[in-house]
Design a protein around this motif. Structure first.
Motif, mmCIF file in Angstrom:
data_model
loop_
_atom_site.group_PDB
_atom_site.id
_atom_site.type_symbol
_atom_site.label_atom_id
_atom_site.label_comp_id
_atom_site.label_asym_id
_atom_site.label_seq_id
_atom_site.Cartn_x
_atom_site.Cartn_y
_atom_site.Cartn_z
ATOM 1 N N TRP A 1 -3.964 -9.742 42.847
ATOM 2 C CA TRP A 1 -4.989 -10.783 42.855
ATOM 3 C C TRP A 1 -6.240 -10.450 42.052
ATOM 4 C CZ3 TRP A 1 -9.119 -8.460 45.048
ATOM 5 C CH2 TRP A 1 -8.945 -7.595 46.146
ATOM 6 N N ALA A 2 -6.566 -9.154 41.919
ATOM 7 C CA ALA A 2 -7.827 -8.802 41.233
ATOM 8 C C ALA A 2 -7.858 -9.228 39.757
ATOM 9 C CB ALA A 2 -8.100 -7.309 41.373
ATOM 10 N N PRO A 3 -6.811 -8.959 38.957
ATOM 11 C CA PRO A 3 -6.867 -9.392 37.548
ATOM 12 C C PRO A 3 -6.970 -10.915 37.396
ATOM 13 C CG PRO A 3 -5.153 -7.750 37.865
ATOM 14 C CD PRO A 3 -5.606 -8.159 39.227
ATOM 15 N N LEU A 4 -6.333 -11.642 38.288
ATOM 16 C CA LEU A 4 -6.396 -13.103 38.222
ATOM 17 C C LEU A 4 -7.798 -13.606 38.584
ATOM 18 C CD1 LEU A 4 -2.961 -13.991 39.830
ATOM 19 C CD2 LEU A 4 -3.655 -14.543 37.501
ATOM 20 N N LEU A 5 -8.375 -13.034 39.623
ATOM 21 C CA LEU A 5 -9.721 -13.448 40.001
ATOM 22 C C LEU A 5 -10.737 -13.087 38.921
ATOM 23 C CD1 LEU A 5 -9.827 -12.604 43.836
ATOM 24 C CD2 LEU A 5 -9.712 -14.858 42.762
ATOM 25 N N TYR A 6 -10.517 -11.986 38.242
ATOM 26 C CA TYR A 6 -11.384 -11.594 37.123
ATOM 27 C C TYR A 6 -11.415 -12.700 36.076
ATOM 28 C CZ TYR A 6 -13.178 -8.739 33.247
ATOM 29 O OH TYR A 6 -13.930 -8.243 32.180
ATOM 30 N N ARG A 7 -10.225 -13.198 35.705
ATOM 31 C CA ARG A 7 -10.146 -14.267 34.688
ATOM 32 C C ARG A 7 -10.733 -15.575 35.210
ATOM 33 N NH1 ARG A 7 -3.868 -13.463 33.882
ATOM 34 N NH2 ARG A 7 -3.950 -15.348 32.555
ATOM 35 N N ASN B 1 -14.226 -17.373 33.685
ATOM 36 C CA ASN B 1 -14.197 -18.709 33.081
ATOM 37 C C ASN B 1 -15.012 -19.734 33.874
ATOM 38 O OD1 ASN B 1 -12.197 -18.987 30.636
ATOM 39 N ND2 ASN B 1 -11.287 -17.498 32.048
ATOM 40 N N LEU B 2 -15.256 -19.485 35.146
ATOM 41 C CA LEU B 2 -16.073 -20.399 35.952
ATOM 42 C C LEU B 2 -17.536 -19.958 36.014
ATOM 43 C CD1 LEU B 2 -13.667 -21.156 38.973
ATOM 44 C CD2 LEU B 2 -14.197 -22.641 37.019
ATOM 45 N N ASN B 3 -17.841 -18.859 35.297
ATOM 46 C CA ASN B 3 -19.218 -18.345 35.245
ATOM 47 C C ASN B 3 -19.777 -18.043 36.641
ATOM 48 O OD1 ASN B 3 -19.519 -18.542 32.385
ATOM 49 N ND2 ASN B 3 -19.766 -20.760 32.608
ATOM 50 N N LEU B 4 -18.949 -17.415 37.465
ATOM 51 C CA LEU B 4 -19.366 -17.029 38.811
ATOM 52 C C LEU B 4 -19.768 -15.554 38.772
ATOM 53 C CD1 LEU B 4 -16.531 -18.826 40.811
ATOM 54 C CD2 LEU B 4 -18.880 -19.592 40.522
ATOM 55 N N GLY B 5 -21.061 -15.329 38.444
ATOM 56 C CA GLY B 5 -21.537 -13.973 38.180
ATOM 57 C C GLY B 5 -21.372 -13.005 39.325
ATOM 58 N N ARG B 6 -21.791 -13.375 40.530
ATOM 59 C CA ARG B 6 -21.729 -12.467 41.666
ATOM 60 C C ARG B 6 -20.276 -12.100 41.996
ATOM 61 N NH1 ARG B 6 -20.968 -13.490 46.890
ATOM 62 N NH2 ARG B 6 -21.281 -15.744 46.607
ATOM 63 N N GLN B 7 -19.418 -13.105 42.021
ATOM 64 C CA GLN B 7 -18.005 -12.854 42.325
ATOM 65 C C GLN B 7 -17.350 -12.032 41.217
ATOM 66 O OE1 GLN B 7 -19.589 -15.727 42.481
ATOM 67 N NE2 GLN B 7 -19.023 -16.898 44.344
ATOM 68 N N PHE B 8 -17.723 -12.338 39.980
ATOM 69 C CA PHE B 8 -17.156 -11.596 38.847
ATOM 70 C C PHE B 8 -17.543 -10.120 38.918
ATOM 71 C CE2 PHE B 8 -17.611 -9.785 34.612
ATOM 72 C CZ PHE B 8 -16.352 -9.990 34.086
ATOM 73 N N ASP B 9 -18.798 -9.852 39.237
ATOM 74 C CA ASP B 9 -19.265 -8.457 39.308
ATOM 75 C C ASP B 9 -18.500 -7.672 40.368
ATOM 76 O OD1 ASP B 9 -21.075 -8.915 37.301
ATOM 77 O OD2 ASP B 9 -22.774 -9.275 38.646
ATOM 78 N N ASP C 1 -15.079 -6.974 38.996
ATOM 79 C CA ASP C 1 -15.207 -6.011 37.902
ATOM 80 C C ASP C 1 -15.347 -4.591 38.454
ATOM 81 O OD1 ASP C 1 -15.503 -5.402 35.079
ATOM 82 O OD2 ASP C 1 -17.585 -4.900 35.582
ATOM 83 N N ARG C 2 -16.141 -4.438 39.511
ATOM 84 C CA ARG C 2 -16.297 -3.116 40.133
ATOM 85 C C ARG C 2 -14.982 -2.631 40.749
ATOM 86 N NH1 ARG C 2 -21.254 -5.400 41.772
ATOM 87 N NH2 ARG C 2 -20.362 -5.952 43.812
ATOM 88 N N LEU C 3 -14.254 -3.578 41.383
ATOM 89 C CA LEU C 3 -12.965 -3.200 41.974
ATOM 90 C C LEU C 3 -11.988 -2.692 40.927
ATOM 91 C CD1 LEU C 3 -12.302 -6.051 44.586
ATOM 92 C CD2 LEU C 3 -12.641 -3.634 45.082
ATOM 93 N N LEU C 4 -11.945 -3.401 39.813
ATOM 94 C CA LEU C 4 -10.999 -3.014 38.754
ATOM 95 C C LEU C 4 -11.408 -1.707 38.103
ATOM 96 C CD1 LEU C 4 -10.375 -6.512 37.123
ATOM 97 C CD2 LEU C 4 -8.748 -5.172 38.458
ATOM 98 N N ARG C 5 -12.689 -1.490 37.945
ATOM 99 C CA ARG C 5 -13.145 -0.240 37.343
ATOM 100 C C ARG C 5 -12.923 0.954 38.270
ATOM 101 N NH1 ARG C 5 -16.557 -0.810 32.908
ATOM 102 N NH2 ARG C 5 -17.152 -2.958 32.416
ATOM 103 N N ALA C 6 -12.895 0.685 39.547
ATOM 104 C CA ALA C 6 -12.706 1.767 40.526
ATOM 105 C C ALA C 6 -11.298 2.325 40.514
ATOM 106 C CB ALA C 6 -13.054 1.262 41.927
ATOM 107 N N ASN C 7 -10.350 1.622 39.912
ATOM 108 C CA ASN C 7 -8.946 2.071 39.910
ATOM 109 C C ASN C 7 -8.782 3.322 39.064
ATOM 110 O OD1 ASN C 7 -8.150 0.141 41.613
ATOM 111 N ND2 ASN C 7 -7.407 -1.288 40.052
#
Length: 387
Positions: free
Chosen positions: A360-366, A370-378, A381-387
């Motif tokens: 789910w994380a890569p899909l939510l990132y995209r 695209n919906l310009n949801l800054g807080r959710q995107f951040d 982004d942190r979750l994916l970088r933590a991998n």
């Protein structure tokens, strides 16, 4: 020297046979009589002497009769040991019969013991089946197989040819199924397949037998036989849980999507509301790039069963792909609409399957990008970088 040794051997042989017969006649020391005969058979020169085998058989039969009487009288008797005596009688009689039917020095065959021994053992043969079920109930799969195998093997023994077990015994297919099941439980692929063809005549267990054959072929690495049996199983019973999903996985794993779609259509023709079949169609359409159709099938599944997490993943993935494939400024609103729908599906999937972050994380990132949801995107982004 040879002239001196041979009479000694003959005298010793006669003495042992005479002693064993005395034990048997007295109905005592049957075990000692057996020991005398097995000791004689250690000499390779004596292994063609029919009399030794016959006395050996009579000694074991005496032990069997005593054990049977104890069981009848509810006296202490090891049931497994009783069944072992049954099996030994068959083993000895079959060995005797192979010697009994050999030509003599003049090239003539004079079978002495077959009819008598076959008649005796034919009455005891059901105990081989009973022994098999006894050990199966105790989850002793190896022993269960051995007894069922011995029961079936009688049909191919010349000793029992007159009984034509293959044609007349209605329990043969049942025994074959249990032999196949026991072998499957031990993980022995060769033994699983040994009686599988006969086991398929047991129509009560056809689905299970075909499943065991599939597993055996898989263990052997015979991918063609595995695929063919999966297909046979699906055709026999499309709604049996084993065959369809594995066949779909096999086709899609090899990029044979058209066959997967055809299989799904065949299944849906049997049951058009089965969520397993609908999900397979949705997943395969997703793989072939038919995202709109995949989404439609996912929506049908949700209407029928809203508790299948992977359906929401399929639906969300389809929406993301549709949105990203939409070109031109005049389609921007349409793309945004699909991203919003995708957000609903994937966020719910995340809620249902929080540990499946890789899905789910890569899909939510995209979606959030695209919906310009800054807080959710951040956060993503942190979750994916933590991998």
């Amino acid at each position: 020297m040879l002239l001196l040794i041979t009479p000694c051997l003959t005298l010793a042989q006669k003495k042992e046979l005479s002693q064993a017969r005395s034990y048997i006649k007295s109905k005592k020391n049957y075990d000692k009589a057996e020991q005398l005969m097995t000791k004689l058979l250690e000499d390779s020169d004596l292994r063609q002497d029919k009399r030794i085998y016959q006395v050996w058989l009579e000694a074991v039969k005496g032990q069997y009769d005593q054990a049977n009487e104890r069981l009848y009288l509810n006296q202490r008797q090891d049931t497994a040991a009783f069944f072992n005596l049954t099996k030994r009688m068959f083993t000895i009689a079959e060995a005797l019969d192979s010697v009994d039917c050999r030509p003599n020095a003049k090239g003539k065959v004079k079978i002495e013991y077959r009819q008598k021994n076959a008649a005796m053992l034919n009455a005891y043969r059901p105990n081989l089946f009973n022994a098999g079920t006894f050990h199966i109930r105790k989850a002793e799969w190896q022993k269960g197989f051995e007894y069922m195998d011995a029961y079936i093997d009688c049909a191919s023994q010349p000793l029992f040819a007159q009984y034509q077990y293959g044609e007349n015994d209605m329990r043969m297919a049942d025994a074959a199924y249990w032999a196949t099941y026991c072998a499957y439980r031990t993980g022995d692929a060769e033994r699983t397949l040994k009686h599988a063809t006969l086991a398929l005549r047991d129509t009560l267990h056809t689905d299970f037998t075909l499943q065991f054959i599939c597993e055996a072929n898989l263990r052997k690495g015979d991918s063609l036989a595995y695929e063919n049996t999966l297909l046979e199983g699906f055709r026999h019973n499309p709604q049996y849980a084993y065959f369809f999903p594995r066949l779909i996985e096999l086709y899609n794993g090899k990029g044979r999507h058209s066959e997967a779609l055809a299989l799904a259509d065949s299944a849906l023709a049997v049951c058009d509301s089965c969520v397993l079949f609908l999900f397979a169609k949705s997943s395969t359409l997703l793989l072939t790039g038919e995202w709109q159709k995949s989404l439609e099938y996912s929506q049908r599944i949700i209407m029928l069963n809203d508790s299948m997490p992977e359906t929401y993943l399929n639906a969300g993935t389809a929406c993301v792909n549709i949105a990203e494939s939409t070109d031109g400024s005049h389609n921007r609103q349409q793309a945004r609409s699909y991203f919003q729908r995708a957000r609903t599906y994937i966020e719910y999937y995340r809620q249902l399957m929080p540990t499946e972050k890789d899905k789910w994380a890569p899909l939510l990132y995209r979606i959030y990008l695209n919906l310009n949801l800054g807080r959710q995107f951040d956060e993503i982004d942190r979750l994916l970088r933590a991998n």
